[in-house]
Structure formats: structure tokens, C-alpha cells
Design an enzyme around this catalytic site. Structure first.
Site, PDB file in Angstrom:
ATOM      1  N   ASP A  37       0.852  -1.191   0.000  1.00  0.00           N
ATOM      2  CA  ASP A  37       0.000   0.000   0.000  1.00  0.00           C
ATOM      3  C   ASP A  37       0.886   1.237   0.000  1.00  0.00           C
ATOM      4  O   ASP A  37       2.038   1.185   0.440  1.00  0.00           O
ATOM      5  CB  ASP A  37      -0.897  -0.006   1.242  1.00  0.00           C
ATOM      6  CG  ASP A  37      -2.147   0.850   1.069  1.00  0.00           C
ATOM      7  OD1 ASP A  37      -3.212   0.297   0.724  1.00  0.00           O
ATOM      8  OD2 ASP A  37      -2.051   2.076   1.256  1.00  0.00           O
ATOM      9  N   ASP A  53       4.083   1.783  -4.505  1.00  0.00           N
ATOM     10  CA  ASP A  53       3.267   2.587  -5.412  1.00  0.00           C
ATOM     11  C   ASP A  53       3.126   1.789  -6.698  1.00  0.00           C
ATOM     12  O   ASP A  53       4.106   1.597  -7.422  1.00  0.00           O
ATOM     13  CB  ASP A  53       3.956   3.929  -5.679  1.00  0.00           C
ATOM     14  CG  ASP A  53       3.188   4.823  -6.649  1.00  0.00           C
ATOM     15  OD1 ASP A  53       2.171   4.364  -7.213  1.00  0.00           O
ATOM     16  OD2 ASP A  53       3.618   5.969  -6.846  1.00  0.00           O
ATOM     17  N   TYR A 145     -13.415   5.709 -15.454  1.00  0.00           N
ATOM     18  CA  TYR A 145     -13.351   4.575 -14.529  1.00  0.00           C
ATOM     19  C   TYR A 145     -13.836   3.302 -15.216  1.00  0.00           C
ATOM     20  O   TYR A 145     -13.211   2.241 -15.091  1.00  0.00           O
ATOM     21  CB  TYR A 145     -14.198   4.874 -13.294  1.00  0.00           C
ATOM     22  CG  TYR A 145     -14.150   3.786 -12.248  1.00  0.00           C
ATOM     23  CD1 TYR A 145     -13.009   3.593 -11.485  1.00  0.00           C
ATOM     24  CD2 TYR A 145     -15.255   2.968 -12.027  1.00  0.00           C
ATOM     25  CE1 TYR A 145     -12.956   2.591 -10.519  1.00  0.00           C
ATOM     26  CE2 TYR A 145     -15.210   1.967 -11.063  1.00  0.00           C
ATOM     27  CZ  TYR A 145     -14.069   1.781 -10.315  1.00  0.00           C
ATOM     28  OH  TYR A 145     -14.021   0.786  -9.374  1.00  0.00           O
TER      29      TYR A 145
END
Length: 251
Positions: A37, A53, A145
Site C-alpha cells: 500500500d 506505489d 473509470y
């Protein structure tokens, strides 16, 4: 259930939301779990946290290598890290398109590329990608998205075909609107958060948002050795949104 006993799992975007629920469920069912994370500060035992990342290849490779070394191998990869976007095809500039596709699609590519050499050594190798209802249903104000998640869906099928003979199963989950911190931030930014929440809930036939735990349960099903004959599958966890067409209430 202890169907993951002795197995090692890695979950991206695992510090919160769907990823956190998935990491905790896999651990509860016997797996040793590493979480990748941007900010793994909230990750605590029995989970292991690693900073990564997914938009940076060197970062991903270093984190995967460290996690696999600490776990002693890798059996399950959950590609969950992702970001959202709102708007029609006119509303997001090129930089936003590049950013969302870089995280949501290439993030899966980078993590999988780093993990595959280790997964090939497993007798129970499984990859589960977090896709979305947006990949299979036209949702308003979600052009960018939806495009990214449509790519995830197609990528899942292609990966399943490429790696099935190597003993690596690849599937994805297609959640509806999930009650996560990310959705909470979207709702808080709406002019009328309560009305927006009610609208999101009402478009799912169950009349409520999906829980992160429910998505985690679907991920665990697909990743489990008990599902060894399941690959190239998209499992909807959307309260019936994709397949059901109900009459209005009272009719």
C-alpha cells in the site's frame, strides 16, 4: 475454515476498504499475508505491511521481492489497488486518463509481472483482480473509470489463458457500489450526501450498498485451493445489479 493454511498471499491496496477486508479474511483462514500500500502504517499483525506505489515499477518490484522473501514464497496475488474517477468522456483531461489507467490497469501488470516467477513455483497459484460492475454495465458519469475496469476484465481473461497451463489460475471480482472509505469520500463531496447514498443503494436490487466483507468473501472463494477448477471467471458481487430487472416496489 483453514483452506489457506500454509499458503502465502499478497494483497495490493490492502491497508483499507476491500483490500484490508480481504487481507484479514485470508489471514483468518490460515494464510500468511503481505499488504502492499502507499501507506501501510495502519497494517498490524498478523498482516505484514510494505510500502509500494503500483504506478512505479521499481517500487513494486522491490516490495514484492521483500514480501516474498519474508513470507517464504507466494501462492496468492490479489490485485486490488485502484483509484476512481467521475465524469463523462468530456470531463477528464489527458493527465487524468493517463493516471487512472496507469494505476488501475498497469498497476496490475506491474505487480503480476513481479509476482509470476514466484507463483509458478506454487502448487496452488491464484490471482484475483478487483474489477467492477462498471466493466459490464453502462454507468452514468463513469466514462474513465469504466474504461479502466473494462480493461481489467479483458486483461483477466487474457492472463487466465496465458497462464492456465503454468498452473496459475486468474479470476476477477466485479463489485457493485461498496461501502468503503473511498465511496464515503465521494458521498461527503456530494451536495446532498444522504440523497446520494440513497440513490446508490436503490440502484442495487438488494436496496443497500455491498460490504467490503462480502467482496472479500468472493475473493477468498476464487483464490482458495478448493476452487482449483475455476479460472477466467468474473464473479459479480453487486446485489443483483448486473442480472436482475425488478419491477418498481409495490408493483
Amino acid at each position: 475454515m483453514q483452506d489457506f493454511a500454509g499458503l502465502k498471499a499478497l494483497v495490493t491496496g490492502g491497508a483499507s476498504g476491500i483490500g484490508r477486508a480481504t487481507a484479514e479474511l485470508l489471514a483468518a483462514r490460515g494464510a500468511s499475508v503481505a499488504v502492499l500500500d502507499l501507506d501501510p502504517g495502519s497494517v498490524d499483525k498478523p498482516l505484514r505491511g510494505y510500502t509500494a506505489d503500483v504506478s512505479d515499477d521499481a517500487s513494486v518490484r522491490a516490495a514484492v521481492a521483500a514480501a516474498v522473501a519474508d513470507l517464504g514464497g507466494l501462492d496468492v496475488l490479489v490485485n486490488n489497488a485502484g483509484i476512481g474517477a467521475q465524469g463523462t468522456v468530456e470531463d477528464n483531461d489527458d493527465d487524468q486518463w493517463h493516471r487512472v489507467l496507469d494505476v488501475n490497469v498497469l498497476g496490475i501488470v506491474r505487480t503480476t509481472r513481479a509476482a509470476l516467477p514466484h507463483l509458478r513455483d506454487s502448487a496452488h497459484a491464484a490471482i484475483v483482480n478487483t474489477c467492477s460492475i462498471a466493466a459490464t454495465a453502462g454507468l452514468p458519469q463513469r466514462a474513465l473509470y469504466s474504461a479502466s475496469k473494462g480493461a481489467v476484465y479483458s486483461l483477466t481473461l487474457a492472463m487466465a489463458a496465458d497462464h492456465v497451463r503454468e498452473g496459475v489460475r486468474v479470476n476477477c471480482v466485479n463489485p457493485g457500489t461498496v461501502d468503503t472509505p473511498w465511496v464515503g469520500r465521494l458521498l461527503s463531496a456530494a451536495p446532498d450526501p444522504a440523497a446520494e447514498r440513497a440513490a446508490l443503494a436503490s440502484r442495487q436490487p438488494t436496496g443497500r450498498l455491498v460490504s467490503a466483507a462480502e467482496v472479500a468473501g468472493a475473493v477468498a472463494y476464487l483464490a482458495s485451493p478448493l476452487s482449483g477448477a475455476t479460472t477466467g471467471t468474473a464473479l459479480a458481487v453487486d446485489g443483483g445489479m448486473q442480472g436482475l430487472r425488478l419491477r418498481p416496489a409495490g408493483q
